[in-house]
Design an enzyme around this catalytic site. Structure first.
Site, PDB file in Angstrom:
ATOM      1  N   PHE A 185     -11.479  -7.359  13.836  1.00  0.00           N
ATOM      2  CA  PHE A 185     -10.409  -7.810  12.954  1.00  0.00           C
ATOM      3  C   PHE A 185     -10.086  -6.724  11.919  1.00  0.00           C
ATOM      4  CE2 PHE A 185      -9.067 -10.042   9.021  1.00  0.00           C
ATOM      5  CZ  PHE A 185      -7.832 -10.471   9.489  1.00  0.00           C
ATOM      6  N   GLN A 186      -8.834  -6.397  11.808  1.00  0.00           N
ATOM      7  CA  GLN A 186      -8.326  -5.365  10.891  1.00  0.00           C
ATOM      8  C   GLN A 186      -8.945  -3.991  11.133  1.00  0.00           C
ATOM      9  OE1 GLN A 186      -8.319  -7.013   6.830  1.00  0.00           O
ATOM     10  NE2 GLN A 186      -6.269  -7.827   7.251  1.00  0.00           N
ATOM     11  N   LYS A 220     -17.672  -0.652   6.133  1.00  0.00           N
ATOM     12  CA  LYS A 220     -18.121  -1.665   5.174  1.00  0.00           C
ATOM     13  C   LYS A 220     -19.627  -1.574   4.951  1.00  0.00           C
ATOM     14  CE  LYS A 220     -17.010  -6.421   3.970  1.00  0.00           C
ATOM     15  NZ  LYS A 220     -16.360  -7.661   4.397  1.00  0.00           N
ATOM     16  N   GLU A 256       0.813  -1.221   0.000  1.00  0.00           N
ATOM     17  CA  GLU A 256       0.000   0.000   0.000  1.00  0.00           C
ATOM     18  C   GLU A 256       0.847   1.272   0.000  1.00  0.00           C
ATOM     19  OE1 GLU A 256      -0.562  -2.644   1.872  1.00  0.00           O
ATOM     20  OE2 GLU A 256      -2.675  -3.218   1.709  1.00  0.00           O
ATOM     21  N   MET A 271      24.529   8.452   1.340  1.00  0.00           N
ATOM     22  CA  MET A 271      24.455   9.763   1.988  1.00  0.00           C
ATOM     23  C   MET A 271      24.800   9.652   3.473  1.00  0.00           C
ATOM     24  SD  MET A 271      24.083  12.910   1.354  1.00  0.00           S
ATOM     25  CE  MET A 271      23.010  13.542   0.058  1.00  0.00           C
TER      26      MET A 271
END
Lengths: 575, 187
Positions: A127-128, A177, A65, A490
Site C-alpha cells: 500500500f502506497q 518506515k 505536495e 500565452m
C-alpha cells in the site's frame, strides 16, 4: 556552491536515538530551520518525532505536495539556502515530481525526504509503495534509499552536500518506515568531498589568458549573465568585471536582478520576449561572454544563427553545459565567483561608450513602439504591463517578485525593474504553471524582511490555488496580483499569431476569486478601471496580512517584442 | 552532418544500485542505440567498470560522455575509437554433433567446452565479425543455442588513465586539506 569551500569536517557524537530523530538532528546540524511538508502513513514516525522539535524546526503544512516543493524552491531561491521538504510515500512522493523537475532545470538546491514502506515490503506493491528512487532518477541531481536507521546521518550529510555544492540541484532521500523506527547511536559527519564528484572544476589558466585576450581585442562585445552569478554569490565580482571591461551586459530571465536594471552598462533581457537591443544586435556582436548561463533555446532562438559573427567565451560551472547548445571558442570551467576575478585581473581597462550608445538607440525604438503603448494603452481596459508598472512604482522597484508562467511572467520580468539581487523567483527552464503561489509562500519565509509580490494569471493560480489555505493557516503575508484575462494568455497569443486565431480550449470561465479569497481569509479587491489601480495597489501594499488584488485586464493583449520560436534572435518582432 | 562511427566508452563508477539505468538513460535521451554493454568490478577494488559500444557522431559522443560524468557516483569516463583499444567478445555455440561439425570447429580455432552424445558446446573469442562468421558456418549443421557477450576492451596506450586521475584527485584532496588546516591554524 557558496558553502562547500568553508565547510569543515565536523563530527558530532550523540546518544542512541530513532532514525526519525536522527533525521531531524541531521536537519539541525545542516542549519535547516524550515520544512515544507505533508504527513502520511509511511512518514508518520518522522512527524511524531517532529512534534518534539517544533521549537527548533518550523514546519509549514501545505495543501498538496507539489506546493511543498515549489515553496521550498521559493525559500531556497531568495535565501541561498537549501530548501527542505518532507512527504510520505506513494502519491505523496509522486506529487513532488513536477517540483523536482523544475528545481533540476533551474539549479535549485533542495533536499526532499520521502517516507517509504517498510524494507521487508519493498517490491511487493505494498500500500502506497512506488519505486521513487527509480521514478526520480531523471529529475534529481542525486537520490538514494535508506533502509536502516544507522545509515540516515551519512545519507543526509551526502544529500545536503550534493544539493548545495557545485551546480545546485534537488536530492531525494527515500527512507523506509523501519529505518525511521529503528534506533542507532547518532553520529554525524559533515561531508566535504566525494571521490566520484567534482562540484567545481578548476579553470585552465591558458583559457583565462585566451579569454582576456579576446575581451581586450573585442570591438563589439556583450556579456550575458545567467543565474550562475546569483547561485555563486558573484554579484560583486561581476560588477568589478563589468566596470573594468566596460562591456555592455544583458541578462537571461533567471539572471535578472544580478545586475540592477538601472546600471549604466545594463542593456536588458535576452530571449524570446527580451529587450530589442540585445536581440537585434546579436549578429553585430564580435564577442559574447556567457557568464553562468546555459544557452536555453528561449534565449538563443535558432542556435545556428546565435552569435554567428561572434567568438564565444563561456564561463560555466557544469562541464556538461560547455558546447551543449552553442560551441564555445573559449570555455572557462569553474565557479564564476572564482573565475570572474581571475578574468578581471587579466584584462585591460576599456570603455565601449559608442557601442553601448547603439543599445540606447535600440531602447528608444523599443520605448516608442512597445513599452509606451504597453504602459500607457489607449483602450479602456487595463493592460498587464501597466499593472506591473504600477506595482513596481508603489514598491520603488524593491520587492521580491514571484511569478507564475505565461504572459504575466514576461510582463513582470520586462517591467518590474530590480534594485538588488535575488529579487525574481520564476520557473524558467521547466515553465511550470502553478509554480507561483507556493513559491511566493516559500519566498516570504526565506526573506521575511522583504515585500513579496506574486504576479499570477487566472490559469496558473487555479493550478495550485489550494495553497491559499496554507497562507491562511500559517499567516503568510504575501501580496498576490492576479492578472485575470479569462484566457490562458500565452497559448492564446500563439494561437492568434501562429494558429490562425483558433482559440482551442484557451478560454477560461472562472469562479468568483473574491469569494475564494475571502473564504481563505485573504483581504481582496478587484479592479477593472485604470483610475482605481494606483489606489488599490497602495491598499494592497499597506495591508498587514496576505492580500489578493484581482486586476481584470484586457482579454487579448500580446507580449512583445517576440522572437518566433526557432527563428534567429535578430528576427525579433516589435509588433 | 557528421558521420557516425564506432566508439568504445569506458565508465568507472562507485558500485551503486541503479547506476546502470542512470547511465543507459543518457543514451536513451539522445536517441543513441547501445551496441553492447558489459559491466563488472574493475582492477581497482570497489570501482565498477562499464564498457559501452555505440555508433554515433564525434560531437554526440562527447556530449554523452559529459552527461555521464555529471552523475554524482561516476568517477571518470573515457572514449576510444576501435584503433585505440584491443577488444574481444566471447561467443558460445551449442551445435548438433556430426563429423563435419567437428572438422569445422577444429579449423576455426575454438575451444571445446563440452561434448555430449548428441551435441557439443564450443567457445570462440574474437571480434564480432569473427564470431558471427562462425555462427553462419555452423548454422547448416543445426545451432541449438548461440550467445555472444558484450565487448570488453583494454587500451593500447601505456598510460593508465584512471590511475592517473585517481592520483590527481588524491593530490588535490591532500592540498585542500593542507590549506584548510593552514586556515584553521591562522584562525
Amino acid at each position: 556552491m557558496n558553502s562547500s569551500s568553508d565547510e569543515t569536517q565536523q563530527t558530532v557524537d550523540g546518544p542512541r536515538m530513532t532514525g526519525s530523530q536522527a533525521l531531524l538532528e541531521s536537519f539541525l546540524i545542516e542549519g535547516v530551520d524550515t520544512l515544507f511538508g505533508y504527513p502520511g502513513g509511511a512518514i508518520i514516525p518522522v512527524y511524531d518525532a517532529l512534534y518534539d522539535y517544533r521549537d527548533r524546526l518550523r514546519h509549514i503544512l501545505v495543501r498538496h505536495e507539489q506546493g511543498a516543493v515549489h515553496a521550498a524552491q521559493g525559500y531556497a531561491r531568495v535565501s541561498g539556502r537549501v530548501g527542505v521538504c518532507l512527504v510520505t510515500s506513494g502519491p505523496g512522493a509522486t506529487n513532488t515530481v513536477t517540483g523536482l523537475a523544475d528545481a533540476l532545470m533551474d539549479s535549485t538546491p533542495l533536499v526532499l525526504v520521502t517516507g517509504q514502506v517498510g524494507s521487508s515490503l519493498l517490491g511487493t506493491d505494498a500500500f502506497q509503495e512506488t519505486n521513487f528512487v527509480g521514478i526520480t532518477q531523471a529529475v534529481t541531481k542525486w537520490n538514494c534509499q535508506v533502509k536502516r536507521a544507522e545509515e540516515i546521518p551519512a545519507a543526509m550529510a551526502k544529500a545536503f552536500y550534493v544539493a548545495r555544492s557545485g551546480r545546485p540541484g534537488p536530492v531525494v532521500v527515500d527512507i523506509t518506515k523501519d529505518a525511521q523506527c529503528g534506533s542507532a547511536p547518532f553520529h554525524y559527519e559533515k561531508i566535504t568531498s566525494i571521490r566520484s564528484y567534482v562540484p567545481v572544476p578548476e579553470p585552465d589558466p591558458a583559457r583565462l589568458d585566451e579569454a582576456a585576450r579576446l575581451i581586450d581585442e573585442a570591438r563589439r562585445p556583450l556579456a550575458m549573465v545567467g543565474q550562475g552569478v546569483i547561485l555563486g554569490n558573484a554579484e560583486a565580482e561581476l560588477k568589478a568585471f563589468l566596470e573594468k571591461s566596460g562591456v555592455p551586459v544583458a541578462s537571461t530571465l533567471l539572471g535578472l536582478s544580478a545586475v540592477p536594471t538601472d546600471a549604466p552598462q545594463y542593456v536588458g533581457m535576452l530571449g524570446m520576449h527580451g529587450n530589442y537591443g540585445p536581440n537585434i544586435r546579436n549578429r553585430d556582436c564580435d564577442l559574447l561572454i556567457a557568464i553562468g548561463m546555459r544557452f536555453d533555446d528561449r534565449v538563443t532562438g535558432s542556435p545556428a544563427h546565435f552569435g554567428e559573427n561572434a567568438r564565444i567565451i563561456h564561463l560555466e560551472i557544469d562541464p556538461a553545459e560547455i558546447g551543449k547548445i552553442i560551441h564555445a571558442d573559449v570555455p572557462v570551467t569553474g565557479d564564476v565567483r572564482q573565475t570572474l576575478p581571475q578574468l578581471t585581473e587579466r584584462i585591460h581597462k576599456r570603455r565601449h561608450d559608442a557601442w553601448i550608445a547603439g543599445f540606447r538607440d535600440c531602447d528608444r525604438i523599443e520605448q516608442e513602439r512597445v513599452i509606451r503603448p504597453a504602459l500607457h494603452p489607449s483602450g479602456p481596459r487595463i493592460h498587464m504591463g501597466e499593472a506591473v508598472d504600477t506595482v513596481a512604482r508603489a514598491y520603488a522597484n524593491d520587492a521580491v517578485v514571484v511569478t507564475d508562467v505565461g504572459q504575466q511572467q514576461m510582463f513582470a520580468a520586462r517591467y518590474f525593474g530590480f534594485r538588488r539581487t535575488r529579487s525574481l523567483v520564476t520557473s524558467g527552464g521547466l515553465g511550470t504553471m502553478g509554480f507561483g503561489l507556493p513559491a511566493a509562500i516559500g519566498a516570504k519565509l526565506g526573506a521575511p524582511d522583504r515585500d513579496v509580490v506574486l504576479f499570477v494569471g487566472d490559469g496558473g493560480l487555479q493550478m495550485t490555488i489550494q495553497e491559499l489555505g496554507t497562507i491562511f493557516q500559517s499567516k503568510i503575508p504575501v501580496k498576490i496580483v492576479l492578472l485575470n484575462n479569462s484566457f490562458l494568455g500565452m497559448v492564446r497569443q500563439w494561437q492568434e499569431l501562429f494558429y490562425d486565431s483558433r482559440y482551442s480550449f484557451t478560454e477560461l470561465v472562472n469562479p468568483d476569486f473574491g469569494m475564494i479569497a475571502r473564504a481563505n481569509g485573504l483581504a481582496y479587491r478587484c479592479v477593472e478601471h485604470r483610475e482605481e489601480l494606483s489606489d488599490a495597489v497602495a491598499e494592497m501594499k499597506a495591508a498587514k496580512g496576505a492580500y489578493l488584488l484581482e486586476v481584470r485586464v484586457d482579454r487579448q493583449e500580446n507580449v512583445f517584442p517576440m522572437v518566433p520560436a526557432g527563428a534567429p534572435v535578430a528576427e525579433i518582432r516589435l509588433e | 552532418m557528421e558521420t557516425e562511427q564506432e566508439y568504445i566508452i569506458t565508465v568507472f563508477s562507485e558500485n551503486k544500485v541503479g547506476l546502470l539505468s542512470q547511465i543507459t538513460t543518457v543514451f536513451t535521451c539522445r536517441n543513441v542505440n547501445i551496441e553492447s554493454l558489459t559491466t563488472s568490478e574493475s582492477a581497482l577494488q570497489g570501482i565498477h567498470k562499464f564498457t559501452i559500444v555505440v555508433r554515433t557522431t564525434p560531437e554526440t559522443v562527447q556530449k554523452v560522455v559529459r552527461q555521464i560524468e555529471k552523475k554524482i557516483d561516476v568517477l571518470k569516463t573515457f572514449v576510444y575509437t576501435p584503433e585505440e583499444v584491443v577488444q574481444q567478445e566471447i561467443a558460445l555455440y551449442k551445435v548438433t554433433r556430426s563429423n563435419s561439425v567437428e572438422q569445422l570447429v577444429r579449423r576455426h580455432n575454438v575451444r571445446i567446452l563440452e561434448i555430449d552424445t548428441d551435441y557439443i558446446v564450443v567457445e570462440k573469442t574474437g571480434h564480432k565479425e569473427e564470431t558471427q562468421q562462425l555462427f553462419r558456418l555452423l548454422q547448416p549443421y543445426g545451432v541449438q543455442q548461440f550467445v555472444r557477450s558484450g565487448t570488453v576492451a583494454v587500451i593500447k596506450s601505456r598510460r593508465e588513465l584512471l590511475n592517473e586521475y585517481l592520483e590527481e584527485l588524491e593530490k588535490l584532496r591532500r592540498e585542500s586539506e593542507a590549506a584548510a588546516s593552514e586556515t584553521e591554524k591562522s584562525n
